[in-house]
Write a protein that holds these residues in place. Structure first.
Motif, PDB file in Angstrom:
ATOM      1  N   LEU A 192     -31.696   0.774  -2.382  1.00  0.00           N
ATOM      2  CA  LEU A 192     -30.534   1.115  -2.929  1.00  0.00           C
ATOM      3  C   LEU A 192     -29.103   1.571  -3.052  1.00  0.00           C
ATOM      4  N   LEU A 193     -29.035   1.828  -3.929  1.00  0.00           N
ATOM      5  CA  LEU A 193     -28.339   2.141  -5.008  1.00  0.00           C
ATOM      6  C   LEU A 193     -28.870   4.201  -5.394  1.00  0.00           C
ATOM      7  N   ALA A 194     -29.731   4.490  -4.653  1.00  0.00           N
ATOM      8  CA  ALA A 194     -29.925   5.804  -4.721  1.00  0.00           C
ATOM      9  C   ALA A 194     -29.848   6.496  -3.305  1.00  0.00           C
ATOM     10  N   ARG A 195     -29.293   6.185  -2.572  1.00  0.00           N
ATOM     11  CA  ARG A 195     -29.062   6.366  -1.227  1.00  0.00           C
ATOM     12  C   ARG A 195     -27.145   7.136  -0.707  1.00  0.00           C
ATOM     13  N   PRO A 196     -27.144   8.035  -0.637  1.00  0.00           N
ATOM     14  CA  PRO A 196     -26.017   8.601  -0.922  1.00  0.00           C
ATOM     15  C   PRO A 196     -24.434   8.140  -0.573  1.00  0.00           C
ATOM     16  N   TYR A 197     -23.896   8.225  -0.894  1.00  0.00           N
ATOM     17  CA  TYR A 197     -22.317   8.006  -1.182  1.00  0.00           C
ATOM     18  C   TYR A 197     -21.950   8.092   0.929  1.00  0.00           C
ATOM     19  N   ARG A 203     -21.598   2.567  -0.001  1.00  0.00           N
ATOM     20  CA  ARG A 203     -22.183   3.849   0.214  1.00  0.00           C
ATOM     21  C   ARG A 203     -22.430   2.625   2.126  1.00  0.00           C
ATOM     22  N   ARG A 204     -22.876   3.333   2.909  1.00  0.00           N
ATOM     23  CA  ARG A 204     -23.388   2.424   4.133  1.00  0.00           C
ATOM     24  C   ARG A 204     -23.470   1.053   4.141  1.00  0.00           C
ATOM     25  N   THR A 283     -19.071  -5.393   0.191  1.00  0.00           N
ATOM     26  CA  THR A 283     -19.622  -5.628  -0.527  1.00  0.00           C
ATOM     27  C   THR A 283     -18.507  -5.976  -1.283  1.00  0.00           C
ATOM     28  N   HIS A 284     -17.669  -5.235  -2.256  1.00  0.00           N
ATOM     29  CA  HIS A 284     -16.816  -5.447  -3.247  1.00  0.00           C
ATOM     30  C   HIS A 284     -16.185  -7.195  -2.482  1.00  0.00           C
TER      31      HIS A 284
END
Length: 358
Positions: A192-197, A203-204, A283-284
């Motif tokens: 998930l953290l490797a996905r683009p912003y 991120r999506r 999420t945050h």
């Protein structure tokens, strides 16, 4: 004071786009039919109706009046409306029942987010003098909030990804937001953290999807509630608070209005909450809400998938109450909490607590 309970809940399918109009009639009528059949009631058994929606989202003035076509024009009804999430319409209906003027109420909310540019529409909820004219989109505003938290050490990107992963585990996402394919949880978070912003640092998967939808809840008082439902979800606490719309005057990494609402609604007892449905469209924000309410690890948060799974605007908060109430209906929980939010960056917050067994 009269005991009031949630006795019925129904919602429309969560979809990215519908062919129906923005007045919500096509989405609402099946919800009403489901409630009538489930509870063995008819339209004339409802003492008060209250809805939540947005003319800005619908793109038409007085769109809620068009929605009344889903109820029926004859016989006349006792009806009201709030221009915000239908969770606040439920609060109005709850107060109406407490006055003793009615013993049943049906609350509904609807929104067709696909009809317009949702993220710009939500700018209309900001301060009308200094912020709204700039038309800040909702994702960018939330991105600022997320960045403040990351930079201050309040939460980490890994914690945000974990919230998304938990949502993936219980709900399907659209093609553009597919769940990670790795089998190990740590690998899933790394994926998930490797996905683009989408809007740094979001991120999506950090952002609630565009969703069309509607939902409805039936409230009833005392013995009438017991007649309609074997295990009513009795409302034992209900409170909502508001913060300043001036974003620069708030600490965006905390939510004092949620904390105050939760304290009043729970009486300070959050340890016995079995299930909490939190309206966190990012999420945050779920991390902020969990801390503000004081929820422990023993409480199951968003078993429905939450707003990250489906976000039918102006109905999502009402759905949180409905999904939490279902846990009382089926006996899988004894004490539940539901949260709803409105405004930019968790500006307005509502908390309801329900219990079974009365």
């Amino acid at each position: 004071m009269t005991d009031v309970a949630v006795v019925g809940f129904a919602h429309a399918p969560h979809v990215r786009r519908t062919e129906g109009t923005t007045n919500g009639v096509e989405m609402l009528m099946p919800c009403f039919a489901e409630l009538y059949a489930d509870l063995g009631i008819k339209q004339t058994d409802i003492g008060f109706w209250c809805s939540g929606s947005s003319d800005y989202l619908a793109g038409r003035a007085f769109s809620f009046l068009s929605a009344i076509d889903s109820i029926g024009a004859v016989p006349p009804i006792n009806e009201s409306h709030v221009e915000m999430d239908a969770a606040w319409a439920l609060y109005e209906a709850y107060i109406k029942i407490l006055t003793g003027s009615v013993d049943t109420a049906l609350v509904y909310g609807f929104g067709k987010s696909s009809a317009g540019v949702l993220r710009r529409v939500l700018a209309m909820q900001t301060d009308p003098y200094t912020v709204a004219p700039l038309v800040p989109d909702a994702v960018s505003t939330a991105g600022l909030q997320a960045r403040f938290g990351l930079d201050s050490g309040k939460w980490t990107a890994e914690q945000m990804a974990q919230v998304a992963l938990d949502s993936f585990a219980v709900a399907e996402r659209t093609d553009s937001e597919k769940a990670p394919t790795a089998s190990d949880e740590a690998e899933c978070i790394s994926e998930l953290l490797a996905r683009p912003y989408f809007a740094d640092p979001l991120r999506r998967h950090d952002i609630a999807p565009i969703t069309d939808g509607a939902s409805a809840i039936v409230l009833a008082a005392g013995d009438r509630a017991r007649e309609l439902r074997e295990n009513p979800a009795w409302i034992t606490g209900f409170e909502h608070r508001i913060e300043t719309p001036v974003l620069g005057a708030r600490d965006l990494t905390t939510s004092p209005s949620t904390a105050a609402s939760a304290s009043a609604a729970t009486g300070g007892d959050t340890g016995s909450i079995d299930v909490a449905e939190l309206y966190a469209p990012f999420t945050h924000q779920q991390l902020i809400l969990k801390e503000a309410i004081g929820l422990g690890d023993a409480t199951k948060i968003n078993p429905s998938g939450g707003a990250l799974a489906a976000n039918p605007m102006f109905s999502t908060g009402l759905e949180r109450i409905g999904f939490a109430a279902r846990r009382i209906f089926d006996g899988s929980a004894q004490r539940v909490l539901a949260h709803a939010t409105s405004g930019a960056a968790l500006q307005q917050n509502l908390v309801a607590v329900m219990e079974g067994g009365k």
